[in-house]
Design a protein around this motif. Structure first.
Motif, PDB file in Angstrom:
ATOM      1  N   LEU A 169       0.928  -1.304   0.065  1.00 61.76           N
ATOM      2  CA  LEU A 169      -0.044   0.078   0.040  1.00 61.76           C
ATOM      3  C   LEU A 169       0.856   1.399   0.036  1.00 61.76           C
ATOM      4  O   LEU A 169       0.204   2.408  -0.088  1.00 61.76           O
ATOM      5  N   LEU A 174       0.987   2.858  -3.339  1.00 60.76           N
ATOM      6  CA  LEU A 174      -0.457   3.661  -3.775  1.00 60.76           C
ATOM      7  C   LEU A 174      -0.304   4.905  -3.188  1.00 60.76           C
ATOM      8  O   LEU A 174      -0.784   6.056  -3.832  1.00 60.76           O
ATOM      9  N   SER A 175       0.041   4.871  -1.706  1.00 58.01           N
ATOM     10  CA  SER A 175       0.220   6.138  -1.019  1.00 58.01           C
ATOM     11  C   SER A 175       0.774   7.096  -1.570  1.00 58.01           C
ATOM     12  O   SER A 175       0.296   8.427  -1.537  1.00 58.01           O
ATOM     13  N   SER A 194      -0.694   9.167  -4.759  1.00 53.79           N
ATOM     14  CA  SER A 194      -1.684  10.026  -4.391  1.00 53.79           C
ATOM     15  C   SER A 194      -0.909  11.424  -4.030  1.00 53.79           C
ATOM     16  O   SER A 194      -1.289  12.645  -4.572  1.00 53.79           O
ATOM     17  N   GLY A 195       0.293  11.483  -3.254  1.00 51.75           N
ATOM     18  CA  GLY A 195       1.052  12.797  -3.430  1.00 51.75           C
ATOM     19  C   GLY A 195       1.773  13.124  -4.609  1.00 51.75           C
ATOM     20  O   GLY A 195       1.628  14.399  -5.037  1.00 51.75           O
ATOM     21  N   LEU A 237      -6.434  19.153  -8.697  1.00 53.68           N
ATOM     22  CA  LEU A 237      -7.913  19.056  -8.864  1.00 53.68           C
ATOM     23  C   LEU A 237      -8.399  19.421  -7.371  1.00 53.68           C
ATOM     24  O   LEU A 237      -7.904  18.849  -6.388  1.00 53.68           O
ATOM     25  N   VAL A 288     -10.715  18.206  -4.991  1.00 52.42           N
ATOM     26  CA  VAL A 288     -11.269  17.029  -4.839  1.00 52.42           C
ATOM     27  C   VAL A 288     -12.066  17.289  -3.331  1.00 52.42           C
ATOM     28  O   VAL A 288     -11.512  17.488  -2.539  1.00 52.42           O
ATOM     29  N   LEU A 289     -13.506  16.851  -3.579  1.00 46.94           N
ATOM     30  CA  LEU A 289     -14.188  16.841  -2.434  1.00 46.94           C
ATOM     31  C   LEU A 289     -14.302  15.764  -1.486  1.00 46.94           C
ATOM     32  O   LEU A 289     -14.282  15.880  -0.262  1.00 46.94           O
ATOM     33  N   PHE A 349     -12.890  11.408  -2.136  1.00 44.68           N
ATOM     34  CA  PHE A 349     -12.455  10.261  -2.608  1.00 44.68           C
ATOM     35  C   PHE A 349     -13.318   9.178  -2.427  1.00 44.68           C
ATOM     36  O   PHE A 349     -13.649   8.730  -1.265  1.00 44.68           O
ATOM     37  N   MET A 350     -14.082   8.628  -3.611  1.00 46.86           N
ATOM     38  CA  MET A 350     -15.086   7.694  -3.212  1.00 46.86           C
ATOM     39  C   MET A 350     -14.972   6.579  -3.323  1.00 46.86           C
ATOM     40  O   MET A 350     -15.522   5.600  -2.539  1.00 46.86           O
ATOM     41  N   GLY A 351     -13.874   6.041  -3.892  1.00 51.15           N
ATOM     42  CA  GLY A 351     -13.759   4.517  -4.103  1.00 51.15           C
ATOM     43  C   GLY A 351     -12.542   4.196  -5.168  1.00 51.15           C
ATOM     44  O   GLY A 351     -12.253   4.871  -5.848  1.00 51.15           O
ATOM     45  N   PHE A 352     -12.135   2.920  -5.101  1.00 54.50           N
ATOM     46  CA  PHE A 352     -11.206   2.563  -6.190  1.00 54.50           C
ATOM     47  C   PHE A 352     -10.905   1.207  -6.282  1.00 54.50           C
ATOM     48  O   PHE A 352     -11.496   0.337  -5.362  1.00 54.50           O
ATOM     49  N   GLU A 353     -10.672   0.862  -7.326  1.00 53.97           N
ATOM     50  CA  GLU A 353     -10.094  -0.719  -7.771  1.00 53.97           C
ATOM     51  C   GLU A 353      -8.770  -0.670  -7.957  1.00 53.97           C
ATOM     52  O   GLU A 353      -8.115   0.178  -8.643  1.00 53.97           O
ATOM     53  N   TRP A 354      -7.830  -1.673  -7.569  1.00 57.63           N
ATOM     54  CA  TRP A 354      -6.438  -1.716  -7.670  1.00 57.63           C
ATOM     55  C   TRP A 354      -5.958  -3.127  -7.745  1.00 57.63           C
ATOM     56  O   TRP A 354      -6.570  -3.956  -7.136  1.00 57.63           O
ATOM     57  N   SER A 371       3.352  10.891   2.296  1.00 56.14           N
ATOM     58  CA  SER A 371       2.643  10.814   0.884  1.00 56.14           C
ATOM     59  C   SER A 371       2.834  12.023  -0.106  1.00 56.14           C
ATOM     60  O   SER A 371       2.877  11.938  -1.222  1.00 56.14           O
ATOM     61  N   GLY A 372       3.131  13.230   0.699  1.00 55.35           N
ATOM     62  CA  GLY A 372       2.821  14.327  -0.224  1.00 55.35           C
ATOM     63  C   GLY A 372       1.578  14.813  -0.511  1.00 55.35           C
ATOM     64  O   GLY A 372       1.276  15.744  -1.290  1.00 55.35           O
ATOM     65  N   ASP A 373       0.685  14.022   0.199  1.00 55.43           N
ATOM     66  CA  ASP A 373      -0.722  14.594  -0.247  1.00 55.43           C
ATOM     67  C   ASP A 373      -1.220  15.633   0.988  1.00 55.43           C
ATOM     68  O   ASP A 373      -1.632  15.297   2.059  1.00 55.43           O
ATOM     69  N   LEU A 392      -6.781   6.977   2.145  1.00 54.43           N
ATOM     70  CA  LEU A 392      -5.861   5.868   2.049  1.00 54.43           C
ATOM     71  C   LEU A 392      -5.180   5.547   3.091  1.00 54.43           C
ATOM     72  O   LEU A 392      -4.407   4.674   3.716  1.00 54.43           O
ATOM     73  N   LEU A 427      -7.574  -5.135  -5.038  1.00 53.34           N
ATOM     74  CA  LEU A 427      -8.729  -4.698  -3.935  1.00 53.34           C
ATOM     75  C   LEU A 427      -9.713  -3.814  -4.538  1.00 53.34           C
ATOM     76  O   LEU A 427      -9.146  -3.315  -5.547  1.00 53.34           O
ATOM     77  N   LYS A 428     -10.732  -4.008  -3.909  1.00 51.51           N
ATOM     78  CA  LYS A 428     -11.928  -3.082  -4.395  1.00 51.51           C
ATOM     79  C   LYS A 428     -12.354  -2.239  -3.187  1.00 51.51           C
ATOM     80  O   LYS A 428     -12.553  -2.984  -2.184  1.00 51.51           O
ATOM     81  N   TRP A 429     -12.443  -1.019  -2.998  1.00 51.40           N
ATOM     82  CA  TRP A 429     -12.695  -0.288  -1.867  1.00 51.40           C
ATOM     83  C   TRP A 429     -13.598   0.934  -2.058  1.00 51.40           C
ATOM     84  O   TRP A 429     -13.497   1.428  -3.068  1.00 51.40           O
ATOM     85  N   LYS A 430     -14.706   1.250  -0.957  1.00 46.31           N
ATOM     86  CA  LYS A 430     -15.246   2.383  -0.986  1.00 46.31           C
ATOM     87  C   LYS A 430     -15.291   3.351   0.294  1.00 46.31           C
ATOM     88  O   LYS A 430     -14.946   2.711   1.217  1.00 46.31           O
ATOM     89  N   PHE A 431     -15.045   4.380   0.072  1.00 51.82           N
ATOM     90  CA  PHE A 431     -14.963   5.301   1.226  1.00 51.82           C
ATOM     91  C   PHE A 431     -16.311   6.048   1.482  1.00 51.82           C
ATOM     92  O   PHE A 431     -16.769   6.472   0.758  1.00 51.82           O
TER      93      PHE A 431
END
Lengths: 142, 160
Positions: A55, A58-59, A62-63, A73, A75-76, A78-83, B48-50, B74, B99-103
């Motif tokens: 992970l 992946l993290s 995002s940065g 962007l 972004v209000l 992050f709703m979800g993702f597949e990875w 992360s830099g986010d 994340l 993985l499949k993930w929902k926030f």
């Protein structure tokens, strides 16, 4: 939208361009990244000290996503993702991320953007990839 | 919580870890809890830099729908992964393959979260030495609200 990005410029839903590739700078994975990450998450540290937790790249992506030739962007949520995790990474590997917007759909509160993202190593191999769903703000009325 | 202790990167010291054959569909696990702090969010932003204002600007967030800073999605997932490694059997040799993930909701500073997980499926994978195990997961806060949910797929080594 080709203005020079500044700290205050922002990319709203209306500004999102579909199918434009965005490539980030690279980051070399170090033991320090792994120590900070495993300390933060509390996971069992890998037996092999050169292993990079799945992970973490992946993290980091995002940065890295903030460091592209486009204003950030708005972004209000992050709703979800597949990875998919396609190949392991090792300490000393250098990754960057390549992304593009697949689709954008207008909603009442903003807009939903589906982004394709790949994490790529120094040999140009895609090691992780997936699709992210983001809720992005509309440009406020002037 | 019965069952073999600790699907992560490796077995806990002194425990050999489990193999594909040791896991059964329907097995359920509950992790310990963890209180998410401002420090966790600051470290994750730095690592992360986010630095999205959602996570770093308390004044800006006062006027948002959340009313305050929230944890990176994340970060929640990463903590979920750490908690799970303390509440689920560790595979002797296993890797996360997808993985499949929902926030679903925000994690705010001071929230205490834990993981509920269940082995949902087992199947053969492309590598004959490993089987694929699908785990359904919920990240639950102190009010019982599911703030994140999804499924992870793990390639777990078979006994030889």
């Amino acid at each position: 939208m080709r203005e020079i990005p500044t700290a205050t410029a922002q990319c709203f839903f209306e500004d999102v361009e579909v199918n434009v590739p965005l490539k980030t700078p690279g980051v070399t994975l170090t033991r320090a990244h792994v120590a900070l990450f495993t300390g933060l998450t509390g996971e069992v540290a890998p037996a092999d000290p050169d292993t990079v937790p799945s992970l973490l790249p992946l993290s980091l992506s995002s940065g890295l996503g903030w460091r592209v030739p486009r204003p950030p962007l708005v972004v209000l949520a992050f709703m979800g993702f597949e990875w998919r995790f396609l190949a392991p990474l090792r300490i000393g590997d250098t990754i960057h991320s390549l992304s593009r917007t697949l689709t954008k759909r207008s909603m009442r509160e903003g807009g939903v953007v589906i982004e394709e993202r790949k994490v790529i190593n120094q040999r140009d191999e895609t090691v992780q990839e997936g699709k992210l769903t983001l809720l992005v703000a509309r440009r406020p009325a002037a | 919580m019965a069952g073999p202790p600790v699907l992560s990167y490796g077995p806990v010291e002194g425990h050999p870890g489990v193999f594909f054959e040791d896991l059964a569909v329907g097995q359920e696990f509950t992790s310990p809890g963890r209180t998410v702090t401002e420090t966790d969010i600051v470290i994750f932003a730095g690592l992360s830099g986010d630095y999205n204002v959602l996570h770093t600007d308390a004044e800006h967030m006062k006027s948002s729908i959340f009313g305050e800073r929230i944890a990176h999605g994340l970060l929640g997932l990463s903590i979920e992964h750490g908690l799970a490694s303390r509440g689920e059997p560790a595979a002797a040799h296993g890797v996360l393959s997808g993985l499949k993930w929902k926030f679903k909701g925000p994690i705010k500073i001071g929230d205490t979260i834990h993981v509920r997980s269940r082995i949902a499926a087992k199947k053969d994978g492309p590598d004959p030495r490993c089987g694929l195990v699908t785990v359904e997961r919920e990240l639950v806060n102190q009010l019982g609200e599911v703030v994140q949910e999804g499924e992870t797929e793990h390639a777990v080594e078979r006994r030889r």
